[in-house]
Scaffold this motif. Sequence first.
Motif, PDB file in Angstrom:
ATOM      1  N   GLY A   7      41.593   9.345 -31.387  1.00  0.00           N
ATOM      2  CA  GLY A   7      41.356   9.179 -32.817  1.00  0.00           C
ATOM      3  C   GLY A   7      41.409   7.704 -33.163  1.00  0.00           C
ATOM      4  N   GLY A   8      41.839   7.417 -34.385  1.00  0.00           N
ATOM      5  CA  GLY A   8      42.034   6.035 -34.789  1.00  0.00           C
ATOM      6  C   GLY A   8      43.507   5.672 -34.748  1.00  0.00           C
ATOM      7  N   ASP A   9      43.861   4.584 -35.426  1.00  0.00           N
ATOM      8  CA  ASP A   9      45.259   4.152 -35.442  1.00  0.00           C
ATOM      9  C   ASP A   9      46.151   5.184 -36.126  1.00  0.00           C
ATOM     10  N   GLY A  10      45.605   5.901 -37.122  1.00  0.00           N
ATOM     11  CA  GLY A  10      46.388   6.930 -37.791  1.00  0.00           C
ATOM     12  C   GLY A  10      46.796   8.045 -36.838  1.00  0.00           C
ATOM     13  N   ALA A  11      45.867   8.485 -36.002  1.00  0.00           N
ATOM     14  CA  ALA A  11      46.170   9.525 -35.023  1.00  0.00           C
ATOM     15  C   ALA A  11      47.179   9.029 -33.997  1.00  0.00           C
ATOM     16  N   PHE A  12      47.073   7.756 -33.650  1.00  0.00           N
ATOM     17  CA  PHE A  12      48.009   7.166 -32.698  1.00  0.00           C
ATOM     18  C   PHE A  12      49.428   7.182 -33.258  1.00  0.00           C
ATOM     19  N   LEU A  13      49.588   6.728 -34.505  1.00  0.00           N
ATOM     20  CA  LEU A  13      50.914   6.725 -35.135  1.00  0.00           C
ATOM     21  C   LEU A  13      51.435   8.148 -35.323  1.00  0.00           C
ATOM     22  N   GLU A  14      50.536   9.047 -35.662  1.00  0.00           N
ATOM     23  CA  GLU A  14      50.927  10.450 -35.820  1.00  0.00           C
ATOM     24  C   GLU A  14      51.484  11.007 -34.510  1.00  0.00           C
ATOM     25  N   GLY A  15      50.848  10.675 -33.402  1.00  0.00           N
ATOM     26  CA  GLY A  15      51.317  11.145 -32.101  1.00  0.00           C
ATOM     27  C   GLY A  15      52.685  10.592 -31.744  1.00  0.00           C
ATOM     28  N   ILE A  16      52.915   9.325 -32.052  1.00  0.00           N
ATOM     29  CA  ILE A  16      54.209   8.712 -31.756  1.00  0.00           C
ATOM     30  C   ILE A  16      55.324   9.413 -32.521  1.00  0.00           C
ATOM     31  N   HIS A  17      55.083   9.695 -33.807  1.00  0.00           N
ATOM     32  CA  HIS A  17      56.107  10.386 -34.602  1.00  0.00           C
ATOM     33  C   HIS A  17      56.230  11.855 -34.194  1.00  0.00           C
ATOM     34  N   LYS A  18      55.127  12.478 -33.868  1.00  0.00           N
ATOM     35  CA  LYS A  18      55.157  13.888 -33.465  1.00  0.00           C
ATOM     36  C   LYS A  18      56.047  14.081 -32.241  1.00  0.00           C
ATOM     37  N   PHE A  19      55.956  13.177 -31.281  1.00  0.00           N
ATOM     38  CA  PHE A  19      56.732  13.301 -30.049  1.00  0.00           C
ATOM     39  C   PHE A  19      58.042  12.510 -30.094  1.00  0.00           C
ATOM     40  N   ASP A  20      58.365  11.948 -31.269  1.00  0.00           N
ATOM     41  CA  ASP A  20      59.653  11.302 -31.534  1.00  0.00           C
ATOM     42  C   ASP A  20      59.924  10.106 -30.615  1.00  0.00           C
ATOM     43  N   PHE A  21      58.977   9.205 -30.536  1.00  0.00           N
ATOM     44  CA  PHE A  21      59.154   7.924 -29.853  1.00  0.00           C
ATOM     45  C   PHE A  21      59.677   8.071 -28.410  1.00  0.00           C
ATOM     46  N   PRO A  22      58.972   8.831 -27.586  1.00  0.00           N
ATOM     47  CA  PRO A  22      59.418   8.969 -26.187  1.00  0.00           C
ATOM     48  C   PRO A  22      59.163   7.684 -25.411  1.00  0.00           C
ATOM     49  N   GLU A  23      59.854   7.517 -24.295  1.00  0.00           N
ATOM     50  CA  GLU A  23      59.634   6.343 -23.446  1.00  0.00           C
ATOM     51  C   GLU A  23      58.399   6.502 -22.565  1.00  0.00           C
ATOM     52  N   ILE A  24      57.846   7.698 -22.520  1.00  0.00           N
ATOM     53  CA  ILE A  24      56.614   7.935 -21.757  1.00  0.00           C
ATOM     54  C   ILE A  24      55.498   7.069 -22.329  1.00  0.00           C
ATOM     55  N   GLY A  65      37.960   6.444 -34.062  1.00  0.00           N
ATOM     56  CA  GLY A  65      38.112   6.176 -35.490  1.00  0.00           C
ATOM     57  C   GLY A  65      37.377   4.924 -35.903  1.00  0.00           C
ATOM     58  N   HIS A  66      38.002   4.141 -36.764  1.00  0.00           N
ATOM     59  CA  HIS A  66      37.361   2.953 -37.316  1.00  0.00           C
ATOM     60  C   HIS A  66      37.870   1.685 -36.626  1.00  0.00           C
ATOM     61  N   LEU A  67      38.994   1.144 -37.104  1.00  0.00           N
ATOM     62  CA  LEU A  67      39.483  -0.117 -36.543  1.00  0.00           C
ATOM     63  C   LEU A  67      39.962   0.056 -35.107  1.00  0.00           C
ATOM     64  N   GLY A  68      40.847   1.009 -34.875  1.00  0.00           N
ATOM     65  CA  GLY A  68      41.317   1.280 -33.517  1.00  0.00           C
ATOM     66  C   GLY A  68      42.043   0.110 -32.884  1.00  0.00           C
ATOM     67  N   PHE A  69      42.969  -0.501 -33.637  1.00  0.00           N
ATOM     68  CA  PHE A  69      43.634  -1.691 -33.101  1.00  0.00           C
ATOM     69  C   PHE A  69      44.564  -1.340 -31.932  1.00  0.00           C
ATOM     70  N   ALA A 118      34.192  14.110 -33.321  1.00  0.00           N
ATOM     71  CA  ALA A 118      34.126  13.145 -32.210  1.00  0.00           C
ATOM     72  C   ALA A 118      35.377  13.217 -31.349  1.00  0.00           C
ATOM     73  N   SER A 119      36.532  13.374 -31.983  1.00  0.00           N
ATOM     74  CA  SER A 119      37.791  13.437 -31.232  1.00  0.00           C
ATOM     75  C   SER A 119      37.878  14.721 -30.415  1.00  0.00           C
ATOM     76  N   LEU A 120      37.496  15.838 -31.014  1.00  0.00           N
ATOM     77  CA  LEU A 120      37.564  17.117 -30.302  1.00  0.00           C
ATOM     78  C   LEU A 120      36.588  17.144 -29.122  1.00  0.00           C
ATOM     79  N   LYS A 121      35.426  16.543 -29.308  1.00  0.00           N
ATOM     80  CA  LYS A 121      34.449  16.458 -28.208  1.00  0.00           C
ATOM     81  C   LYS A 121      35.008  15.593 -27.076  1.00  0.00           C
ATOM     82  N   THR A 122      35.617  14.470 -27.444  1.00  0.00           N
ATOM     83  CA  THR A 122      36.202  13.570 -26.439  1.00  0.00           C
ATOM     84  C   THR A 122      37.363  14.242 -25.714  1.00  0.00           C
ATOM     85  N   LYS A 123      38.171  14.969 -26.453  1.00  0.00           N
ATOM     86  CA  LYS A 123      39.305  15.684 -25.845  1.00  0.00           C
ATOM     87  C   LYS A 123      38.823  16.684 -24.798  1.00  0.00           C
ATOM     88  N   LYS A 124      37.800  17.458 -25.137  1.00  0.00           N
ATOM     89  CA  LYS A 124      37.274  18.458 -24.202  1.00  0.00           C
ATOM     90  C   LYS A 124      36.742  17.801 -22.931  1.00  0.00           C
TER      91      LYS A 124
END
Length: 268
Positions: A49-66, A74-78, A15-21
């Motif tokens: 994705g879900g909240d997990g993907a969101f947190l993963e992205g924040i850490h991957k890019f090291d908390f940028p101000e962007i 995902g599931h909850l998606g808070f 679902a995420s890969l389809k949405t990304k495309k």
Amino acid sequence: MKNRVITIHTNDTPASLKTKKLLAKKLEVSGFIVSESLEGDSELIVCIGGDGAFLEGIHKFDFPEIPFIGINTGHLGFFQEINPNQLADFIFHYKTGKYRLQTYSTVKAIVTTKDNQCFEHTGLNEIVIRGELCRSVHLNISIGGSFIERFSGDGILVSTPAGSTSYNYSLGGAIVDPRLKLMQLTPIAPMNTTAYRSFTSSILLPSDLSLGIIPDYETKHGIKITTDHLEYTYNDIDHITVEFSHKIVNLLRFETYDFWTKVKSKFL
């Protein structure tokens, strides 16, 4: 004309890969350049994705101000602001400036080892300090330099307002409006007997106070530090300081967003 670059981070679900495309195609038609890495001129990061993907992205890019915005597959998606069927509306509102930024505070743990090495870990949701291999821990805890308790139990969780609706909530902690700047200390399975005395409810701390933790090593087992979804294990900690970090996370919010409406829709 300045390039308008949007960075997309996604998990690997179909679902995420389809949405990304689909999103990438719509963004390019609207005049944006799409990248999977954080470019020097990136102006927005979209996490799919879900909240997990969101947190993963924040850490991957090291908390940028962007600013970040999430698309929930995902599931909850808070944290996520939009659904996959709202891509056209998202692009329209973004291009026309019909949004605002919501700033989230982060919390950090500074781990000092017995040989005087320092390690710093930052979390948007929370920092968890617990025993290795699910063993109980004994932690000497001070607040603002004043000794408070010798905690005994599975561990402690220190959450931000953003993380108050996550693991903290499942432990019985309070939901905190993100406009408040505070830390919440919540015990994990505290022992409260004639032999061990620990707080059994959350403690709210103002942003200018720090939390000091000294492990009481009665065994040789280590201490596990978890920041959001990342885990680190130490066997020789002298002390840990938990406090607010200077890093912030900016979330893109549209005019219809309301925190308490979100809480009601996700939890009730």
